[in-house]
Design an enzyme around this catalytic site. Sequence first.
Site, PDB file in Angstrom:
ATOM      1  N   THR A   1       0.703  -6.551   3.818  1.00 37.79           N
ATOM      2  CA  THR A   1       0.677  -5.794   5.070  1.00 37.79           C
ATOM      3  C   THR A   1       0.571  -6.842   6.159  1.00 37.79           C
ATOM      4  O   THR A   1      -0.411  -7.598   6.204  1.00 37.79           O
ATOM      5  CB  THR A   1      -0.534  -4.824   5.101  1.00 37.79           C
ATOM      6  OG1 THR A   1      -0.356  -3.864   4.065  1.00 37.79           O
ATOM      7  CG2 THR A   1      -0.647  -4.113   6.446  1.00 37.79           C
TER       8      THR A   1
ATOM      9  N   TYR B   1      -5.847  -5.982 -13.347  1.00 35.85           N
ATOM     10  CA  TYR B   1      -4.607  -5.267 -13.065  1.00 35.85           C
ATOM     11  C   TYR B   1      -3.503  -5.795 -13.986  1.00 35.85           C
ATOM     12  O   TYR B   1      -3.037  -5.112 -14.890  1.00 35.85           O
ATOM     13  CB  TYR B   1      -4.217  -5.397 -11.591  1.00 35.85           C
ATOM     14  CG  TYR B   1      -3.069  -4.479 -11.184  1.00 35.85           C
ATOM     15  CD1 TYR B   1      -1.950  -4.297 -12.009  1.00 35.85           C
ATOM     16  CD2 TYR B   1      -3.092  -3.771  -9.996  1.00 35.85           C
ATOM     17  CE1 TYR B   1      -0.909  -3.443 -11.658  1.00 35.85           C
ATOM     18  CE2 TYR B   1      -2.052  -2.916  -9.635  1.00 35.85           C
ATOM     19  CZ  TYR B   1      -0.969  -2.762 -10.469  1.00 35.85           C
ATOM     20  OH  TYR B   1       0.053  -1.924 -10.121  1.00 35.85           O
TER      21      TYR B   1
ATOM     22  N   THR C   1      -4.450 -11.038  -4.617  1.00 35.29           N
ATOM     23  CA  THR C   1      -3.347 -11.872  -5.137  1.00 35.29           C
ATOM     24  C   THR C   1      -3.161 -13.116  -4.251  1.00 35.29           C
ATOM     25  O   THR C   1      -3.683 -13.188  -3.145  1.00 35.29           O
ATOM     26  CB  THR C   1      -2.032 -11.072  -5.141  1.00 35.29           C
ATOM     27  OG1 THR C   1      -1.807 -10.571  -3.812  1.00 35.29           O
ATOM     28  CG2 THR C   1      -2.100  -9.903  -6.098  1.00 35.29           C
TER      29      THR C   1
ATOM     30  N   PHE D   1       0.786  -1.241   0.000  1.00 33.86           N
ATOM     31  CA  PHE D   1       0.000   0.000   0.000  1.00 33.86           C
ATOM     32  C   PHE D   1       0.816   1.288   0.000  1.00 33.86           C
ATOM     33  O   PHE D   1       0.580   2.174   0.842  1.00 33.86           O
ATOM     34  CB  PHE D   1      -0.963   0.071   1.208  1.00 33.86           C
ATOM     35  CG  PHE D   1      -1.908  -1.071   1.392  1.00 33.86           C
ATOM     36  CD1 PHE D   1      -2.270  -1.895   0.342  1.00 33.86           C
ATOM     37  CD2 PHE D   1      -2.465  -1.322   2.649  1.00 33.86           C
ATOM     38  CE1 PHE D   1      -3.156  -2.955   0.529  1.00 33.86           C
ATOM     39  CE2 PHE D   1      -3.346  -2.373   2.853  1.00 33.86           C
ATOM     40  CZ  PHE D   1      -3.692  -3.189   1.798  1.00 33.86           C
TER      41      PHE D   1
HETATM   42  C1  LIG Z   1       1.435  -4.356  -8.350  1.00 38.10           C
HETATM   43  C2  LIG Z   1       0.104  -4.659  -7.724  1.00 38.10           C
HETATM   44  C3  LIG Z   1      -0.404  -3.822  -6.739  1.00 38.10           C
HETATM   45  C4  LIG Z   1      -1.646  -4.097  -6.149  1.00 38.10           C
HETATM   46  N1  LIG Z   1      -2.128  -3.261  -5.182  1.00 38.10           N
HETATM   47  C5  LIG Z   1      -3.351  -3.497  -4.659  1.00 38.10           C
HETATM   48  C6  LIG Z   1      -3.914  -2.615  -3.708  1.00 38.10           C
HETATM   49  O1  LIG Z   1      -3.331  -1.584  -3.361  1.00 38.10           O
HETATM   50  N2  LIG Z   1      -5.128  -2.924  -3.204  1.00 38.10           N
HETATM   51  C7  LIG Z   1      -5.833  -4.035  -3.575  1.00 38.10           C
HETATM   52  O2  LIG Z   1      -6.938  -4.269  -3.088  1.00 38.10           O
HETATM   53  N3  LIG Z   1      -5.318  -4.888  -4.492  1.00 38.10           N
HETATM   54  C8  LIG Z   1      -4.126  -4.645  -5.028  1.00 38.10           C
HETATM   55  N4  LIG Z   1      -3.621  -5.500  -5.965  1.00 38.10           N
HETATM   56  C9  LIG Z   1      -4.405  -6.711  -6.349  1.00 38.10           C
HETATM   57  C10 LIG Z   1      -5.282  -6.472  -7.573  1.00 38.10           C
HETATM   58  O3  LIG Z   1      -6.271  -5.513  -7.315  1.00 38.10           O
HETATM   59  C11 LIG Z   1      -5.980  -7.771  -8.024  1.00 38.10           C
HETATM   60  O4  LIG Z   1      -6.855  -8.184  -7.011  1.00 38.10           O
HETATM   61  C12 LIG Z   1      -5.001  -8.898  -8.302  1.00 38.10           C
HETATM   62  O5  LIG Z   1      -3.809  -8.398  -8.910  1.00 38.10           O
HETATM   63  C13 LIG Z   1      -5.600  -9.950  -9.224  1.00 38.10           C
HETATM   64  O6  LIG Z   1      -5.957  -9.378 -10.464  1.00 38.10           O
HETATM   65  P1  LIG Z   1      -5.023  -9.513 -11.791  1.00 38.10           P
HETATM   66  O7  LIG Z   1      -4.698 -10.961 -11.936  1.00 38.10           O
HETATM   67  O8  LIG Z   1      -5.881  -8.952 -12.890  1.00 38.10           O
HETATM   68  O9  LIG Z   1      -3.808  -8.714 -11.549  1.00 38.10           O
HETATM   69  C14 LIG Z   1      -2.384  -5.236  -6.567  1.00 38.10           C
HETATM   70  C15 LIG Z   1      -1.878  -6.062  -7.578  1.00 38.10           C
HETATM   71  C16 LIG Z   1      -0.653  -5.780  -8.158  1.00 38.10           C
HETATM   72  C17 LIG Z   1      -0.166  -6.680  -9.243  1.00 38.10           C
END
Ligand SMILES: Cc1cc2nc3c(=O)[nH]c(=O)nc-3n(C[C@H](O)[C@H](O)[C@H](O)COP(=O)(O)O)c2cc1C
Length: 324
Positions: free
Chosen positions: A172, A304, A233, A107
Amino acid sequence: MFPLWKWIPAKVAHALSPIGLTIYAAFKGSDQSLVWQPFDWNGIHFPNRLGIAGGVDKNAQHILDWQSLGAGFIEIGTITPEPQTANPGKIIDRLWGQKTLWNKMGFPNLGQSEIFYNLKAAQSECRLAVFANIGKNRTTSNQDASEDYRILTEKFAPEVQALVVNVSSPNTSGLRDLQSGTELKNLVEKVVLAASNKPVLVKLSPDMSTDQLELAVDASLSAGAKGFVFTNTTLDRESYPQFPKEGGLSGSAVALRSLATLKSALAYLGERRKGLLIVSAGGVLTAQDIKERISVGADLVQVYSVLVFEGPSFFQKVAQEFSA
Ligand SMILES: Cc1cc2nc3c(=O)[nH]c(=O)nc-3n(C[C@H](O)[C@H](O)[C@H](O)COP(=O)(O)O)c2cc1C
């Protein structure tokens, strides 16, 4: 131009991406929303089902860029009360071939005051639903966490269409402990109370057992949550032992788990699913994946990782496929 991105180290690419995004949006963006499978929920209109996931626009600096590139809704954050930097050391890496990202960000964000300012600045031109994803500062103990969430809810609820309680980031320390029954119920109750009728969604992890998932779903609903984001993730390393144990994997690496969590939660919810907002995130890499998530029962889908691998034109490509 986009393939060049691949040769730039992940951290540098991540740092440069806001500039690239703004330039790209200025040339390729449109002032019309991309409309496909429009959807209405709880008085909120979504011109299409695909939005950006938490973490993409942590500081609400690119709301209008994502709108012009065709997102159907935007989730800003994760926002914490106080600004904070990323975790120390390496925080992001990627496997291009497998379309998988590893991150250990924790974060990093400008904190509530500056993000609130950015959100307000975008509002007069913003036509899309904005969700605020909220979390706790890493220096706040789990015991005091609900106060961080309450403060953020009071500040952002009047300005956004929904709140997303993030208790599922693996980056976190101890955050995921807040997903367990009683703690989650108390936390979500406090957020719902502070949200003055704005809907509250809970974002869950893909790494829970079926029992844990069901308990978390029940706790959230009994506290008044109106929906879920499945999922964050994963900590699973079975197919990717090369990455460090800490940090979350996204993209391909989380796809099966996210889909399985979505299916399992929907099966458990049964009739209670009516009226809830179900958002699917995790490993969505193609228009076909979006169709699958919707056919399984998701109302909305978020991305993302694919934006890193395919670039910000993804929304336009998807719209073309859905309109074909
Ligand atoms: C670099 C990075 C930063 C992320 N930061 C956050 C975050 O600040 N808050 C959150 O809820 N999820 C965060 N995520 C998770 C994404 O919102 C998402 O749930 C997860 O990456 C799965 O989606 P994707 O496969 O399309 O990446 C982050 C993911 C990545 C890759």
